[in-house]
Design a protein around this motif. Sequence first.
Motif, PDB file in Angstrom:
ATOM      1  N   MET B 155       0.806  -1.218   0.000  1.00 37.84           N
ATOM      2  CA  MET B 155       0.000   0.000   0.000  1.00 37.84           C
ATOM      3  C   MET B 155       0.842   1.273   0.000  1.00 37.84           C
ATOM      4  O   MET B 155       0.336   2.349  -0.293  1.00 37.84           O
ATOM      5  N   SER B 156       2.128   1.140   0.267  1.00 39.21           N
ATOM      6  CA  SER B 156       2.984   2.315   0.078  1.00 39.21           C
ATOM      7  C   SER B 156       4.191   1.962  -0.785  1.00 39.21           C
ATOM      8  O   SER B 156       5.256   2.555  -0.658  1.00 39.21           O
ATOM      9  N   ILE B 184      -3.265   2.699  -3.269  1.00 39.72           N
ATOM     10  CA  ILE B 184      -2.154   3.100  -2.413  1.00 39.72           C
ATOM     11  C   ILE B 184      -2.663   4.005  -1.314  1.00 39.72           C
ATOM     12  O   ILE B 184      -3.765   4.538  -1.377  1.00 39.72           O
ATOM     13  N   ARG B 185      -1.833   4.161  -0.314  1.00 48.68           N
ATOM     14  CA  ARG B 185      -2.206   4.974   0.840  1.00 48.68           C
ATOM     15  C   ARG B 185      -1.813   6.424   0.586  1.00 48.68           C
ATOM     16  O   ARG B 185      -0.661   6.715   0.315  1.00 48.68           O
ATOM     17  N   THR B 186      -2.789   7.293   0.678  1.00 49.36           N
ATOM     18  CA  THR B 186      -2.546   8.718   0.489  1.00 49.36           C
ATOM     19  C   THR B 186      -3.233   9.482   1.616  1.00 49.36           C
ATOM     20  O   THR B 186      -3.783   8.879   2.537  1.00 49.36           O
ATOM     21  N   PHE B 187      -3.226  10.796   1.506  1.00 48.42           N
ATOM     22  CA  PHE B 187      -3.889  11.637   2.513  1.00 48.42           C
ATOM     23  C   PHE B 187      -5.407  11.612   2.387  1.00 48.42           C
ATOM     24  O   PHE B 187      -6.108  12.047   3.301  1.00 48.42           O
ATOM     25  N   GLU B 188      -5.943  11.142   1.258  1.00 49.74           N
ATOM     26  CA  GLU B 188      -7.392  11.199   1.044  1.00 49.74           C
ATOM     27  C   GLU B 188      -8.084  10.189   1.962  1.00 49.74           C
ATOM     28  O   GLU B 188      -7.694   9.030   2.000  1.00 49.74           O
ATOM     29  N   THR B 189      -9.121  10.646   2.655  1.00 48.30           N
ATOM     30  CA  THR B 189      -9.766   9.757   3.623  1.00 48.30           C
ATOM     31  C   THR B 189     -11.168   9.325   3.222  1.00 48.30           C
ATOM     32  O   THR B 189     -11.743   8.463   3.879  1.00 48.30           O
ATOM     33  N   THR B 191     -11.992   7.655   0.659  1.00 49.96           N
ATOM     34  CA  THR B 191     -11.884   6.304   0.124  1.00 49.96           C
ATOM     35  C   THR B 191     -10.849   5.535   0.943  1.00 49.96           C
ATOM     36  O   THR B 191      -9.939   6.137   1.522  1.00 49.96           O
ATOM     37  N   ASN B 193      -8.472   3.480   0.008  1.00 49.87           N
ATOM     38  CA  ASN B 193      -7.174   3.707  -0.613  1.00 49.87           C
ATOM     39  C   ASN B 193      -7.405   4.588  -1.833  1.00 49.87           C
ATOM     40  O   ASN B 193      -8.548   4.866  -2.186  1.00 49.87           O
ATOM     41  N   THR B 194      -6.326   5.009  -2.479  1.00 52.96           N
ATOM     42  CA  THR B 194      -6.447   5.720  -3.747  1.00 52.96           C
ATOM     43  C   THR B 194      -6.013   4.761  -4.847  1.00 52.96           C
ATOM     44  O   THR B 194      -4.843   4.392  -4.934  1.00 52.96           O
TER      45      THR B 194
END
Lengths: 283, 283, 283, 283
Positions: B155-156, B184-189, B191, B193-194
């Motif tokens: 995820m990263s 992948i793991r991003t700042f967006e919460t 969803t 994951n992105t």
Amino acid sequence: MDPSDPDIAVESSARLVPRPAHPEGSVVTVGHVSIGGREVILMAGPCAVESEEQLLSTARAVLRSGAKVLRGGAFKPRTSPYSFQGLHEEGLRLLAQARRETGLLIVTEVMDARHLDLVSRHADILQVGSRNMQNFTLLEEIGKARMPVVLKRGMSSTIAEFLLAAEYILKGGNTEVVLCERGIRTFETSTRNTLDLNAIPMLKRHTHLPVIVDPSHGTGHAWMVPQLSKASVAAGADGLLVEVHCHPEAALSDGEQSLDPERFDLMVRELRAVALAVDRELP
Amino acid sequence: MDPSDPDIAVESSARLVPRPAHPEGSVVTVGHVSIGGREVILMAGPCAVESEEQLLSTARAVLRSGAKVLRGGAFKPRTSPYSFQGLHEEGLRLLAQARRETGLLIVTEVMDARHLDLVSRHADILQVGSRNMQNFTLLEEIGKARMPVVLKRGMSSTIAEFLLAAEYILKGGNTEVVLCERGIRTFETSTRNTLDLNAIPMLKRHTHLPVIVDPSHGTGHAWMVPQLSKASVAAGADGLLVEVHCHPEAALSDGEQSLDPERFDLMVRELRAVALAVDRELP
Amino acid sequence: MDPSDPDIAVESSARLVPRPAHPEGSVVTVGHVSIGGREVILMAGPCAVESEEQLLSTARAVLRSGAKVLRGGAFKPRTSPYSFQGLHEEGLRLLAQARRETGLLIVTEVMDARHLDLVSRHADILQVGSRNMQNFTLLEEIGKARMPVVLKRGMSSTIAEFLLAAEYILKGGNTEVVLCERGIRTFETSTRNTLDLNAIPMLKRHTHLPVIVDPSHGTGHAWMVPQLSKASVAAGADGLLVEVHCHPEAALSDGEQSLDPERFDLMVRELRAVALAVDRELP
Amino acid sequence: MDPSDPDIAVESSARLVPRPAHPEGSVVTVGHVSIGGREVILMAGPCAVESEEQLLSTARAVLRSGAKVLRGGAFKPRTSPYSFQGLHEEGLRLLAQARRETGLLIVTEVMDARHLDLVSRHADILQVGSRNMQNFTLLEEIGKARMPVVLKRGMSSTIAEFLLAAEYILKGGNTEVVLCERGIRTFETSTRNTLDLNAIPMLKRHTHLPVIVDPSHGTGHAWMVPQLSKASVAAGADGLLVEVHCHPEAALSDGEQSLDPERFDLMVRELRAVALAVDRELP
């Protein structure tokens, strides 16, 4: 801890790791070393065990400077299958030899549950690396072991996930867990990772387990390690895990983030003053 | 591929995975199913195997809609040690039973090298989950196995790291590797994951291995899965790995991202049109 | 929209942007072009206006391929103060000339509230760039203008913040807002940004405003733009904003992510099939 | 600086900001305060100016504790247009009044080039907020002003972009720039941002400009501010920008990250010891 604090929900899903289980904080004692007490514990040594000469000269140097624990990888998780993977059992034997000759405790990584007996015979403290923070079957096996363990935060792990990974170990009966912040993966590319020192007070608030910091992986640059080490102690870290190599320029891995013994020695003297300034000590 | 392309340096460190090794692209063939050819392959089923009734009714439904492979976890990596961890060997037996009754191939996760023999006896395709993408000793063991494997992106994990993880498997002699983008793991919460669909053409340019997408983990919301599935096929995915549950609202894990059979069936019909529009087919 | 949906809380803080205000979806009409209807709208052109010859030859090419709107920057926000900053008023005059000669509508960026009158005299649609998504005084001024606007998502903006930025414009009375997903900043370095196609259904669920995608900035590589354009349309985008340059190799900015007219033309033909497959059209 | 250092390429594109322009480091002097010298400078005060009573009681308290500069927002960039946006000119007048009554210097944000004259009449130091770090026309106007400025790092800005934003100001002729690390946006959700203390030595290596830290935005939790403030000073920060409110629980913005005067006073005493430990002073 304020039970109404909304910043993290781990108290609702974990049972053994949250601070209320030991409000005064846990101390992990290994031989003559206590992690989580007043003393800031230094763990130092090379990224990988490369040879007897490399390991022993580095070990003697870090001992002189004040380290209590020797780090060194015998099993190395490497991004590429063609990179140096460590000396394996021979590396463990060299670590055990270094302990006999210096009295330093040994911390070394275990990558696979099948290596657990072997590594446990030679090490004093097991290390679970970032890439294995959610290797749950490995965590379960370590939970059954009676060995202290340094659990490194996954590079994209939240604080809540980090604490639940520790819960896997405690649930198995092994309470000797030390958490290690080692930098997280962000968009910033000038440093290898972004060392998240917010994690120190956040972890301290939510768990009773000791917390140490790895500024070598957290920055990726040897020249930044002293400043971030001081920052870590100032923020409340119980110890540091630092890469030191007798000849960083010749290291088989992580040379650019390894201090040489002279720079490490200077750093420890600087750290001593910071430790005293925050009511800790570093003998 | 243009060897001067600077977007990724994996060609310099990998040997077997880069596209020049098979410029025309690899096809992973499992029984009557070919992944990486003209057909878009659907792998569908529940997050976890929960019971015979749950698994078989879901299996029959996804077969009717056009799936070729049944997914279902018997060993479940869970963030919390107190969450449902899967039925283990009993889950594998149910998967094998579902294969006998439906003819679907089985893909299921192997979390630990010690389970490899057991899982291999029941599955047709192994899955390495995101959290184990850099479990290098597991990758090495799978490299020695002669079983097709779906390798999910960490995820990263960067694209370069993903390809080097695959290289571990190919280096061992197992060339039957399918790569799976799963967000992948991003700042967006909003969803879980992105979903990184840029990864499809980037992987296709740099490796000959087939590439599939998991829109269920990539979004975390069942209602978004159809749109992102269509987008994945339009971007060139060779297949989809989709969570379908006969009763999502009662699922023991990931219910909120699981489609029910009716919605899955409708989605497949929509996908067929998109596949044709990009010169692929979905029978 | 299900009011109990927990994935985003914007409904509680926004009033005009949430979908319940126009459940059927808004259509932004500019001259003969309707954004948000059945037709997928293509906006294409160079990153920056460089010369009359460059702009007109590109404009004629994208018109022939099916674009309805010409993009081109006269005021360019550049990371370095020493990079080409655009032709400013001369660039706007060239855009207006291109409109007269081709009939294409003009979309161009306004970076500063003090330029709003000037830009509005020459453009049909204003663009607010990623770096200005939370330039709130600029948003307020645009809210008072009676000009359609393409609002680009900030590179580290959540969906909720994006919608609240749009709310600033609608609150001022300007309802002609088109949202543009253009990639977010993540740890992945092989692409300039990570195009977040999850954003399309998420935005569509939570707001009535039209949503377009910029695959050029979202990937940073011209060779990936066709696949991601197809994916965007398959996921439900109402339009695309694409960088096209008559001589990408000689562009003063963003050449590596600009398509040449031939590749753009081929892409539009491929897009047409995808649009039909998802019940949209691209004339 | 080693010109072969590959960690950041800013030296090739910037001219005035890189350290070689002033190898010994710049000191920004404002009245009786020098930022970038041996003294660690404290800037403290409320997020927003709310009333005369609120501002003056907070100002007197932070002065007593050792602050040299009063912070307070009159123009507030807020995510939602319905949140309190600041008192605007009335806020500036209250700040000027607080300066007369306490002798503290005033730092306050300017959000828009059109407000620059107004804000400059009342403030001693301008602040450019994170959301405006790449508002290039604002940076250019500030470059023409003869006012010291605190430039805050954008929440998804790399170090290289941060330095190039500062270059915009220096290029205009204004060399009185102080850089402020305030946390970056990452996947971690337990803190508002991830304070990036790696940035301190990285900035110090690559630029001669002073560097301060905002631990209030960098953590989002008042209870963490003291530890991260100590860490910042230990890592080499030239100052701190801290939110203090006489009644945090009643603050119109950012109350949860604001210290009350008593906690701030205690923190300053703790900071004094850390400053001495790293050869700095805090009178």
